[in-house]
Design an enzyme around this catalytic site. Structure first.
Site, mmCIF file in Angstrom:
data_model
loop_
_atom_site.group_PDB
_atom_site.id
_atom_site.type_symbol
_atom_site.label_atom_id
_atom_site.label_comp_id
_atom_site.label_asym_id
_atom_site.label_seq_id
_atom_site.Cartn_x
_atom_site.Cartn_y
_atom_site.Cartn_z
ATOM 1 N N VAL A 17 -21.595 -1.195 -26.309
ATOM 2 C CA VAL A 17 -20.207 -1.129 -26.753
ATOM 3 C C VAL A 17 -19.732 0.318 -26.834
ATOM 4 C CG1 VAL A 17 -18.655 -1.564 -28.704
ATOM 5 C CG2 VAL A 17 -20.275 -3.331 -27.980
ATOM 6 N N TRP B 26 -19.389 1.728 -23.333
ATOM 7 C CA TRP B 26 -18.274 1.077 -22.645
ATOM 8 C C TRP B 26 -16.943 1.665 -23.099
ATOM 9 C CZ3 TRP B 26 -14.231 -2.030 -24.504
ATOM 10 C CH2 TRP B 26 -13.514 -2.714 -23.525
ATOM 11 N N HIS B 27 -16.837 1.985 -24.389
ATOM 12 C CA HIS B 27 -15.594 2.564 -24.888
ATOM 13 C C HIS B 27 -15.388 3.986 -24.376
ATOM 14 C CE1 HIS B 27 -15.367 -0.723 -27.892
ATOM 15 N NE2 HIS B 27 -14.088 -0.408 -27.922
ATOM 16 N N ASP B 28 -16.450 4.779 -24.475
ATOM 17 C CA ASP B 28 -16.308 6.190 -24.101
ATOM 18 C C ASP B 28 -17.709 6.788 -23.984
ATOM 19 O OD1 ASP B 28 -15.351 8.682 -23.550
ATOM 20 O OD2 ASP B 28 -14.866 9.194 -25.627
#
Length: 602
Positions: free
Chosen positions: A457, A460-462
């Site tokens: 997660v 995936w975000h940054d």
């Protein structure tokens, strides 16, 4: 994420609010909109006792609410947002002129500003979509077949037009990636683990290369392609939204692979509930290139989600429109969207907490002021995500597709980390559970699965250390709650008089840890969070306020227990000492003085 929680009563739908079940509107209670997380459970031996609202204990709690809650918006509005604040000159340049004469608006958050300034364009885009759909249905589809499969062609056409306008010639790159993936998937042995390995490797490679090369450029590929870089569209950064597209690619690939192991039965798509739509596979003939592209590029959900699986999308396309698509529900949902939009406008016009955070304009502020700066920043984060997601879900609902509701409970109405992540970005949570959490072991390997989940997660975000720190902090802060559920189960201790009070005290500390992790990841970063924590516990005044705040959180958690009418242990106080070093380093940089349980819907 969803780790066998026993938090809430089970309700039938996994995405449909209670006021739309069975096609009937108007039967939802306030807890249906603010408390119940779909598919959650209650302890097997739980029996609700008599309500406590009129007992002396809860009358005292109500008095505390009346005295404390009004100060939460008053302090940022009456003091922090005035020239009397010595730090006002530091953040004043970040405020903008408002459409309301005489007022300033804190429009400094770039992510929400992008959505806010483009609301008219998005309304025009959705209006054009329905106009084209009406024209298509009237003139190009002479007879309306059962279901909506005929609209797949329209989704292909409309998505091509949308991507051309948004990304210009970069649409070539998007289609090249999608077609490459589809070609390889159809060439690989469908039952082989090689397909799953390829899926994750391909998407990881695309995720990293998109970030490194910032979406590439045609000139970098070959100088003769330079003219293709001329038209970049209204939203050139196609690689940013491709993160969500990647989730849909994984969904199609793995749903196709699993369909080869379990062929569908005779169940009609129109008879499936939302959970069954996700798990029930289609015939192998349904996993076509047209369905693949229509699903991945479905216009209402392409930009930001919510995320819907391939199986679910195709089941809804095969079935007749459900009662949730009726005009009555769409109208009610639009009212909820507008209410949240107005709430956000009120906050941005009265509490410039984002500008204060960005300017680091908090020197000399008291502990309570620091706490409320952090609290309202988290509320803004919650709303700035909820509002776009509700807009795009509203668009999809009006189109006859029912994606999951992403924010099913207010941020200020949580005392459990497990429950919080089940109700925050819920469509992503459901995707994570199906494609990562369960395949790696689920609740049988809860800590390992959680570590993998939150690492994914965060990346995936940054691709940043700040988000990795957030992800690992979340996992560390899950340990006490998971341990407490094992050491002090409701089935064994739930009838003891002290159980509810110990649970509430644990819930208070749980809230502090949840807020710390999210401030590190999405608001202040590790350094800013560490500074605020040091100010809160580095002085006698700060320690006094922390004691008062924990007492308020204890009361708030008791009220949330009664509001849900379910009690269970949140975390063992003893287990807090095992994460004390982490808490000391990153700190609870802001404190929920008391959560406003029903200020915001869902």
């Amino acid at each position: 994420m969803a780790l066998n929680s026993v938090e809430l009563p089970t309700i039938a739908s996994t995405s449909m609010p209670a006021d739309t079940k069975n096609g009937h509107a108007g039967h939802a209670s306030i807890t249906d909109l603010t408390v119940r997380v779909p598919a959650s459970k209650v302890p097997a031996n739980y029996t609700p006792g008599p309500p406590r609202w009129r007992t002396p204990e809860f009358i005292f709690y109500a008095l505390c609410f009346v005295l404390v809650v009004p100060w939460m918006p008053y302090i940022p509005w009456a003091y922090l947002n005035t020239p009397r604040n010595p730090n006002y000159p530091l953040f004043r340049p970040l405020l903008s002129d408002s459409y309301i004469p005489g007022l300033l608006v804190d429009d400094s958050d770039a992510q929400y500003r992008s959505f806010r300034s483009n609301i008219p364009a998005l309304l025009g885009l959705s209006g054009a979509y329905f106009l084209l759909r009406g024209t298509y249905a009237r003139y190009l589809v002479p007879s309306q077949p059962q279901g909506r499969s005929h609209l797949v062609s329209f989704h292909l056409i409309s998505s091509f037009l949308l991507l051309s306008a948004l990304h210009g010639t970069s649409i070539i790159k998007i289609y090249a990636l999608l077609l490459t993936n589809y070609s390889i998937v159809r060439l690989l042995p469908p039952r082989s683990a090689l397909l799953a390995a390829y899926t994750w490797a391909f998407c990881a490679a695309v995720l990293f290369s998109n970030d490194i090369y910032e979406g590439y450029s045609f000139t970098a590929l070959h100088t003769s392609l330079a003219p293709l870089d001329t038209w970049k569209g209204f939203y050139p950064r196609w690689h940013v939204s491709f993160n969500i597209t990647m989730l849909r690619i994984i969904s199609f690939n793995l749903d196709y692979r699993w369909a080869n192991f379990s062929q569908p039965g005779d169940t009609s798509s129109s008879m499936l509930d939302p959970k069954a739509r996700v798990t029930q596979p289609h015939t192998l003939a349904s996993y076509t290139l047209g369905n693949y592209l229509a699903y991945i590029l479905y216009p209402p959900l392409y930009i930001a989600g919510p995320i819907i699986t391939f199986n679910d999308y195709l089941h809804q396309m095969k079935s007749a429109p459900t009662p949730i698509t009726k005009l009555d529900f769409v109208k009610k949902y639009s009212y909820r969207f507008l209410f949240c939009l107005v709430t956000m406008e009120f906050i941005l016009h009265t509490m410039p907490v984002v500008a204060i955070k960005d300017a680091h304009a908090w020197q000399g502020d008291t502990p309570v002021e620091l706490a409320l700066i952090g609290f309202w920043n988290l509320i803004v984060v919650w709303l700035k995500l909820l509002i776009p997601w509700r807009f795009f879900r509203l668009w999809a609902l009006a189109d006859g597709i029912d994606p999951p509701e992403n924010m099913v409970r207010c941020m200020a109405n949580n005392y459990s980390a497990l429950g919080f992540w089940r109700s925050w970005h819920r469509s992503y949570n459901l995707w994570i559970v199906r494609y990562i959490y369960i395949p790696v072991g689920g609740s049988q390997r809860a800590l390992l699965a959680s570590l993998l989940v939150f690492t994914f997660v965060a990346l995936w975000h940054d691709l940043s250390f700040k988000l990795l720190t957030w992800g690992w902090l979340v996992v560390i802060f899950l340990i006490p709650e998971i341990a407490a559920r094992q050491l002090m189960p409701y089935s064994k201790f739930g009838k003891e008089w002290w159980f509810r009070h110990l649970s509430a005290l644990g819930g208070a500390f749980n809230i502090l840890m949840m807020m710390s992790a999210n401030l590190v990841g999405f608001v202040l970063g590790a350094d800013g969070t560490k500074y605020l924590w040091s100010q809160l516990v580095g002085t006698w005044n700060g320690l006094g306020f922390m004691t008062f705040a924990i007492a308020c959180l204890f009361i708030a958690t008791q009220v949330m227990f009664e509001y849900r009418c379910v009690y269970h242990p949140i975390l063992s106080i003893v287990m807090l000492f095992h994460v004390g070093r982490v808490v000391s380093r990153f700190g609870a940089s802001c404190v929920w003085t008391v959560p406003v349980i029903s200020t915001f819907p869902s």
